[in-house]
Design a protein around this motif. Sequence first.
Motif, mmCIF file in Angstrom:
data_model
loop_
_atom_site.group_PDB
_atom_site.id
_atom_site.type_symbol
_atom_site.label_atom_id
_atom_site.label_comp_id
_atom_site.label_asym_id
_atom_site.label_seq_id
_atom_site.Cartn_x
_atom_site.Cartn_y
_atom_site.Cartn_z
ATOM 1 N N LEU A 45 0.828 -1.210 0.000
ATOM 2 C CA LEU A 45 0.000 0.000 0.000
ATOM 3 C C LEU A 45 0.860 1.257 0.000
ATOM 4 O O LEU A 45 0.493 2.261 -0.633
ATOM 5 C CB LEU A 45 -0.945 0.003 1.199
ATOM 6 N N VAL A 46 1.992 1.227 0.676
ATOM 7 C CA VAL A 46 2.893 2.389 0.653
ATOM 8 C C VAL A 46 3.392 2.639 -0.761
ATOM 9 O O VAL A 46 3.405 3.782 -1.240
ATOM 10 C CB VAL A 46 4.078 2.182 1.621
ATOM 11 N N GLU A 47 3.813 1.583 -1.448
ATOM 12 C CA GLU A 47 4.335 1.752 -2.809
ATOM 13 C C GLU A 47 3.253 2.278 -3.750
ATOM 14 O O GLU A 47 3.505 3.158 -4.585
ATOM 15 C CB GLU A 47 4.887 0.432 -3.321
ATOM 16 N N ASN A 48 2.044 1.754 -3.639
ATOM 17 C CA ASN A 48 0.954 2.236 -4.484
ATOM 18 C C ASN A 48 0.667 3.708 -4.218
ATOM 19 O O ASN A 48 0.465 4.499 -5.158
ATOM 20 C CB ASN A 48 -0.309 1.409 -4.218
ATOM 21 N N THR A 49 0.676 4.093 -2.949
ATOM 22 C CA THR A 49 0.386 5.487 -2.594
ATOM 23 C C THR A 49 1.526 6.403 -2.997
ATOM 24 O O THR A 49 1.294 7.539 -3.436
ATOM 25 C CB THR A 49 0.115 5.599 -1.083
ATOM 26 N N ARG A 50 2.748 5.912 -2.890
ATOM 27 C CA ARG A 50 3.892 6.720 -3.331
ATOM 28 C C ARG A 50 3.790 7.022 -4.828
ATOM 29 O O ARG A 50 4.018 8.165 -5.250
ATOM 30 C CB ARG A 50 5.198 5.991 -3.028
ATOM 31 N N LYS A 51 3.446 6.031 -5.608
ATOM 32 C CA LYS A 51 3.264 6.249 -7.048
ATOM 33 C C LYS A 51 2.198 7.316 -7.289
ATOM 34 O O LYS A 51 2.365 8.198 -8.138
ATOM 35 C CB LYS A 51 2.858 4.946 -7.734
ATOM 36 N N PHE A 52 1.117 7.229 -6.549
ATOM 37 C CA PHE A 52 0.011 8.170 -6.691
ATOM 38 C C PHE A 52 0.460 9.591 -6.376
ATOM 39 O O PHE A 52 0.225 10.525 -7.150
ATOM 40 C CB PHE A 52 -1.116 7.740 -5.759
ATOM 41 N N VAL A 78 -0.792 5.094 6.228
ATOM 42 C CA VAL A 78 -0.247 5.487 4.930
ATOM 43 C C VAL A 78 -0.610 6.941 4.622
ATOM 44 O O VAL A 78 0.209 7.701 4.086
ATOM 45 C CB VAL A 78 -0.749 4.533 3.830
ATOM 46 N N PHE A 79 -1.815 7.326 4.965
ATOM 47 C CA PHE A 79 -2.214 8.726 4.791
ATOM 48 C C PHE A 79 -1.272 9.659 5.554
ATOM 49 O O PHE A 79 -0.758 10.644 4.997
ATOM 50 C CB PHE A 79 -3.657 8.907 5.256
ATOM 51 N N PHE A 80 -1.005 9.346 6.815
ATOM 52 C CA PHE A 80 -0.124 10.208 7.595
ATOM 53 C C PHE A 80 1.311 10.175 7.081
ATOM 54 O O PHE A 80 2.051 11.156 7.208
ATOM 55 C CB PHE A 80 -0.159 9.814 9.077
ATOM 56 N N GLY A 86 1.237 16.471 0.324
ATOM 57 C CA GLY A 86 0.033 16.916 -0.376
ATOM 58 C C GLY A 86 -1.079 15.898 -0.463
ATOM 59 O O GLY A 86 -2.048 16.109 -1.189
ATOM 60 N N LEU A 87 -0.975 14.799 0.302
ATOM 61 C CA LEU A 87 -2.053 13.809 0.290
ATOM 62 C C LEU A 87 -3.141 14.218 1.277
ATOM 63 O O LEU A 87 -2.850 14.628 2.408
ATOM 64 C CB LEU A 87 -1.513 12.426 0.664
#
Length: 248
Positions: A45-52, A78-80, A86-87
């Motif tokens: 999930l971290v990797e997916n969010t980093r890409k985003f 992951v949000f924090f 900017g998330l």
Amino acid sequence: MKNVDWRETKAAIVRRGELRAVADKELRRVSLDALKNIERQKSELVENTRKFVEGRAAQHALLWGEMGCGKSSLVRAVFFEFVERGLRLVEISRSELTNLFEVLEVVRACGEFKFVIFCDDFSFEKNEAIYGELKNLLEGSIQAPPSNALFYATSNRKHILKQEQANDENFLLEKENSREMLSLADRFGLWVSFYELEMSEYLALVWELVGERFGEAQKERILREARAFAAMRGNRSGRSAEQFAASL
């Protein structure tokens, strides 16, 4: 639906069709380091969010599996992890999903930020019309979804839509329902699975939580009680370990 000032607001929640800012002091902060025994899930999930956040291709994510294993905590952690980049987070309950289109229109107008739209305990009865609308909003509508939004959902069931056992009389109907169910699930490009802890993992987590309070002399008794607690609950999870630790 009114917007909020996303420069001042990091997270918002949908209540009764309105988007309500959550004050920083009211946020339930979770760190990735505090989440134990889910290293694979954290990495995915971290990797997916980093890409985003970096503007690369990312996937809507379905976190599914056993209760109490850290699904919703991981989304918040992951949000924090990325909030200073900017998330932003919009939490929407299952009952408010009829307002998802309005939420996405608000998000679409705030292009300087990235948004995770988060729905906890995500599932439907087979006769609920909303899942068809949601399917279109995720991917299947003629209007493309906003590029600055991802949908993260947690569910205790892999297939989201409750399914009844088919019999000879309703086989075709159940087959149709099954197709609809899989069609919705396929909109989630990333499936992150969670499983019950092994007993050794559960006991290690319990001792990590309470060991300093009781010391080695009481370890055998504490772990014996922890086993009994898990058996009574019928679940070996991080939540069970925390609840046992709080009960001591």
